[in-house]
Design a protein around this motif. Sequence first.
Motif, short mmCIF file in Angstrom:
data_model
loop_
_atom_site.label_atom_id
_atom_site.label_comp_id
_atom_site.label_asym_id
_atom_site.label_seq_id
_atom_site.Cartn_x
_atom_site.Cartn_y
_atom_site.Cartn_z
N UNK A 52 0.81 -1.23 0.00
CA UNK A 52 0.00 0.00 0.00
C UNK A 52 0.84 1.28 0.00
N UNK A 53 1.88 1.33 0.83
CA UNK A 53 2.63 2.56 1.00
C UNK A 53 3.72 2.71 -0.05
N UNK A 54 4.55 1.65 -0.24
CA UNK A 54 5.67 1.73 -1.18
C UNK A 54 5.29 1.33 -2.60
N UNK A 55 4.14 0.67 -2.74
CA UNK A 55 3.69 0.25 -4.06
C UNK A 55 4.54 -0.85 -4.69
N UNK A 56 5.19 -1.65 -3.85
CA UNK A 56 6.03 -2.73 -4.36
C UNK A 56 5.16 -3.92 -4.76
N UNK A 57 5.74 -4.81 -5.53
CA UNK A 57 5.04 -6.04 -5.93
C UNK A 57 4.73 -6.86 -4.67
N UNK A 58 3.62 -7.55 -4.66
CA UNK A 58 3.23 -8.31 -3.47
C UNK A 58 4.19 -9.45 -3.14
N UNK A 59 5.07 -9.81 -4.04
CA UNK A 59 6.08 -10.83 -3.74
C UNK A 59 7.04 -10.36 -2.65
N UNK A 60 7.31 -9.06 -2.60
CA UNK A 60 8.17 -8.51 -1.54
C UNK A 60 7.52 -8.77 -0.19
N UNK A 61 6.23 -8.52 -0.12
CA UNK A 61 5.48 -8.80 1.11
C UNK A 61 5.55 -10.28 1.47
N UNK A 62 5.39 -11.14 0.47
CA UNK A 62 5.41 -12.58 0.74
C UNK A 62 6.76 -13.04 1.29
N UNK A 63 7.84 -12.39 0.91
CA UNK A 63 9.16 -12.72 1.46
C UNK A 63 9.19 -12.41 2.96
N UNK A 64 8.68 -11.25 3.36
CA UNK A 64 8.63 -10.89 4.79
C UNK A 64 7.73 -11.85 5.56
N UNK A 65 6.57 -12.16 5.01
CA UNK A 65 5.63 -13.09 5.62
C UNK A 65 6.28 -14.45 5.82
N UNK A 66 7.10 -14.86 4.88
CA UNK A 66 7.68 -16.20 4.89
C UNK A 66 8.92 -16.30 5.78
N UNK A 67 9.73 -15.25 5.84
CA UNK A 67 11.02 -15.39 6.51
C UNK A 67 11.21 -14.58 7.78
N UNK A 68 10.45 -13.54 8.00
CA UNK A 68 10.65 -12.71 9.19
C UNK A 68 9.65 -13.05 10.29
N UNK A 69 8.38 -13.04 9.96
CA UNK A 69 7.34 -13.28 10.96
C UNK A 69 7.52 -14.63 11.67
#
Length: 143
Positions: free
Chosen positions: A112-129
């Motif tokens: 929403x804020x940076x307008x990046x591809x949702x794959x960037x989000x999926x990386x955080x969901x997969x490896x950080x959380x």
Amino acid sequence: MTAMISKLKHQINVHNINLGQLVSFAVVGVGATLTHAMVFHALYAWVNVAQLPANILGFLVAFSVSYLGQFKWTFKTEAQAVTSQKKAFIRFAKTAAIGLLLNLTWAGITIDWLGLHHYVYLVLLTFVTPVVIFALNKFWVFK
């Protein structure tokens, strides 16, 4: 490299982390995370559902995968020793909610804020959380 491995082994022993438990947590976590990611991706990319409801639905489906796996396999011994199953479930649900809030934060920032591809989000969901969730489960939920 060997010094780093020795230090990691020491930290694992100091915090009473069983390597088998860490592996089973990872297996269940990967299953739950992939479930969340697949449900989110299917809803967001294919059905054009907004990221917030897509995330919440993905979370709800993944929560059941995680709950069953962590209680029945990863933390089975601790779960059986917990005096109040209800209290442990409530803590588990709170931990999962923290994970959801982290993921919603990642999604809000990256999509929403940076307008990046949702794959960037999926990386955080997969490896950080998952790292945060393991620590909470190990040292709070099943303590």
